[in-house]
Design a protein around this motif. Structure first.
Motif, PDB file in Angstrom:
ATOM      1  N   UNK A 105     -21.305 -15.002 -24.083  1.00 57.68           N
ATOM      2  CA  UNK A 105     -20.144 -14.815 -23.211  1.00 57.68           C
ATOM      3  C   UNK A 105     -19.388 -13.546 -23.586  1.00 57.68           C
ATOM      4  N   UNK A 106     -18.891 -12.847 -22.567  1.00 57.89           N
ATOM      5  CA  UNK A 106     -17.926 -11.769 -22.754  1.00 57.89           C
ATOM      6  C   UNK A 106     -16.693 -12.176 -21.957  1.00 57.89           C
ATOM      7  N   UNK A 107     -15.527 -12.158 -22.617  1.00 54.72           N
ATOM      8  CA  UNK A 107     -14.284 -12.527 -21.963  1.00 54.72           C
ATOM      9  C   UNK A 107     -13.350 -11.332 -21.900  1.00 54.72           C
ATOM     10  N   UNK A 108     -12.787 -11.124 -20.735  1.00 54.15           N
ATOM     11  CA  UNK A 108     -11.773 -10.107 -20.550  1.00 54.15           C
ATOM     12  C   UNK A 108     -10.459 -10.769 -20.211  1.00 54.15           C
ATOM     13  N   UNK A 109      -9.516  -9.987 -19.711  1.00 57.34           N
ATOM     14  CA  UNK A 109      -8.201 -10.520 -19.388  1.00 57.34           C
ATOM     15  C   UNK A 109      -8.228 -11.585 -18.316  1.00 57.34           C
ATOM     16  N   UNK A 110      -8.928 -11.342 -17.218  1.00 54.63           N
ATOM     17  CA  UNK A 110      -9.012 -12.328 -16.141  1.00 54.63           C
ATOM     18  C   UNK A 110     -10.446 -12.463 -15.613  1.00 54.63           C
ATOM     19  N   UNK A 111     -11.404 -12.215 -16.484  1.00 54.01           N
ATOM     20  CA  UNK A 111     -12.817 -12.285 -16.093  1.00 54.01           C
ATOM     21  C   UNK A 111     -13.659 -12.724 -17.272  1.00 54.01           C
ATOM     22  N   UNK A 112     -14.893 -13.090 -16.946  1.00 51.45           N
ATOM     23  CA  UNK A 112     -15.837 -13.538 -17.957  1.00 51.45           C
ATOM     24  C   UNK A 112     -17.248 -13.259 -17.427  1.00 51.45           C
ATOM     25  N   UNK A 113     -18.145 -12.907 -18.327  1.00 45.54           N
ATOM     26  CA  UNK A 113     -19.561 -12.787 -17.974  1.00 45.54           C
ATOM     27  C   UNK A 113     -20.298 -13.764 -18.872  1.00 45.54           C
ATOM     28  N   UNK A 114     -21.124 -14.604 -18.260  1.00 50.87           N
ATOM     29  CA  UNK A 114     -21.829 -15.645 -19.005  1.00 50.87           C
ATOM     30  C   UNK A 114     -23.329 -15.485 -18.789  1.00 50.87           C
ATOM     31  N   UNK A 115     -24.066 -15.390 -19.895  1.00 54.55           N
ATOM     32  CA  UNK A 115     -25.532 -15.351 -19.845  1.00 54.55           C
ATOM     33  C   UNK A 115     -26.026 -16.733 -20.254  1.00 54.55           C
ATOM     34  N   UNK A 116     -26.660 -17.418 -19.314  1.00 51.61           N
ATOM     35  CA  UNK A 116     -27.126 -18.785 -19.542  1.00 51.61           C
ATOM     36  C   UNK A 116     -28.620 -18.872 -19.808  1.00 51.61           C
ATOM     37  N   UNK A 117     -29.253 -17.742 -20.106  1.00 55.84           N
ATOM     38  CA  UNK A 117     -30.706 -17.718 -20.309  1.00 55.84           C
ATOM     39  C   UNK A 117     -31.162 -18.740 -21.337  1.00 55.84           C
ATOM     40  N   UNK A 118     -30.542 -18.709 -22.503  1.00 57.66           N
ATOM     41  CA  UNK A 118     -30.956 -19.602 -23.583  1.00 57.66           C
ATOM     42  C   UNK A 118     -30.698 -21.064 -23.219  1.00 57.66           C
ATOM     43  N   UNK A 171     -15.988  -2.527 -21.715  1.00 59.50           N
ATOM     44  CA  UNK A 171     -14.945  -3.015 -20.812  1.00 59.50           C
ATOM     45  C   UNK A 171     -13.747  -3.623 -21.541  1.00 59.50           C
ATOM     46  N   UNK A 172     -13.716  -3.515 -22.855  1.00 56.69           N
ATOM     47  CA  UNK A 172     -12.584  -4.059 -23.600  1.00 56.69           C
ATOM     48  C   UNK A 172     -12.529  -5.567 -23.573  1.00 56.69           C
ATOM     49  N   UNK A 173     -13.691  -6.191 -23.676  1.00 62.08           N
ATOM     50  CA  UNK A 173     -13.745  -7.649 -23.691  1.00 62.08           C
ATOM     51  C   UNK A 173     -14.070  -8.172 -25.075  1.00 62.08           C
ATOM     52  N   UNK A 174     -14.130  -9.479 -25.173  1.00 62.83           N
ATOM     53  CA  UNK A 174     -14.437 -10.159 -26.420  1.00 62.83           C
ATOM     54  C   UNK A 174     -15.813 -10.812 -26.308  1.00 62.83           C
ATOM     55  N   UNK A 175     -16.752 -10.425 -27.154  1.00 63.32           N
ATOM     56  CA  UNK A 175     -18.089 -10.999 -27.176  1.00 63.32           C
ATOM     57  C   UNK A 175     -18.073 -12.259 -28.025  1.00 63.32           C
ATOM     58  N   UNK A 176     -18.702 -13.310 -27.552  1.00 65.84           N
ATOM     59  CA  UNK A 176     -18.876 -14.497 -28.374  1.00 65.84           C
ATOM     60  C   UNK A 176     -20.141 -15.245 -27.983  1.00 65.84           C
ATOM     61  N   UNK A 177     -20.642 -15.986 -28.936  1.00 61.96           N
ATOM     62  CA  UNK A 177     -21.839 -16.800 -28.741  1.00 61.96           C
ATOM     63  C   UNK A 177     -21.458 -18.246 -29.006  1.00 61.96           C
ATOM     64  N   UNK A 178     -21.719 -19.113 -28.035  1.00 64.65           N
ATOM     65  CA  UNK A 178     -21.480 -20.550 -28.206  1.00 64.65           C
ATOM     66  C   UNK A 178     -22.825 -21.142 -28.593  1.00 64.65           C
ATOM     67  N   UNK A 179     -22.867 -21.735 -29.770  1.00 66.34           N
ATOM     68  CA  UNK A 179     -24.152 -22.218 -30.307  1.00 66.34           C
ATOM     69  C   UNK A 179     -24.698 -23.438 -29.608  1.00 66.34           C
TER      70      UNK A 179
END
Length: 165
Positions: free
Chosen positions: A121-134, A152-160
């Protein structure tokens, strides 16, 4: 094994350091607890925002490339206590999510945080991009979400994918 008086000096020195360290930690005032929503709101102010779902998708496409005509529909979440997000597919298994309200963003954030499936996941101020491949047991999307977060000045995170305990 017998420890001589010479061998006791280093051991005693270690205990003195450990003891002083714990005193220093105990003498510091406890930090006031912070609510998660307050922290998220402060973080959101530091991240980029977009005026619409389409402008968020265009910015994402400039960085990681999006399919002109994706072959899948968005995985749209049900109403989350009345808060809804808007979704567009960027690429197969990768979607862009845009929020009109902070409540919608917080609900979506919590939904992904509690996921039993692994997500990138990448989270921005009012948006998010989610890769659900795994999560879908599919090959990697090939989209560099770390670069997207940086650009884009977002926050990268991985949800295990362990879900809530």
């Amino acid at each position: 094994m017998m420890i001589t008086r010479k061998g006791m000096a280093p051991i005693a020195a270690i205990w003195v350091v450990v003891g002083l360290s714990s005193c220093a930690v105990n003498s510091q005032p406890a930090a006031a607890p912070q609510q998660t929503t307050t922290t998220q709101t402060a973080a959101a102010l530091q991240h980029s925002e977009f005026a619409s779902l389409d402008s968020a998708r265009q910015a994402v496409a400039r960085v990681i490339g999006c399919d002109d005509k994706p072959k899948t529909d968005p995985i749209i979440n049900p109403d989350l206590a009345g808060f809804t997000a808007e979704y567009l597919v960027c690429a197969n298994r990768v979607q862009v999510v845009w929020f009109k309200t902070e409540e919608a963003k917080n609900a979506e954030h919590q939904l992904h945080s509690d996921s039993a499936q692994p997500l990138t996941i990448v989270e921005g101020g009012n948006w998010m991009v989610v890769d659900m491949s795994e999560a879908l047991n599919e090959p990697p999307s090939g989209k560099d979400l770390r670069a997207l977060a940086q650009e884009l000045g977002g926050n990268f995170r991985y949800v295990s994918g362990v879900g809530p305990s």
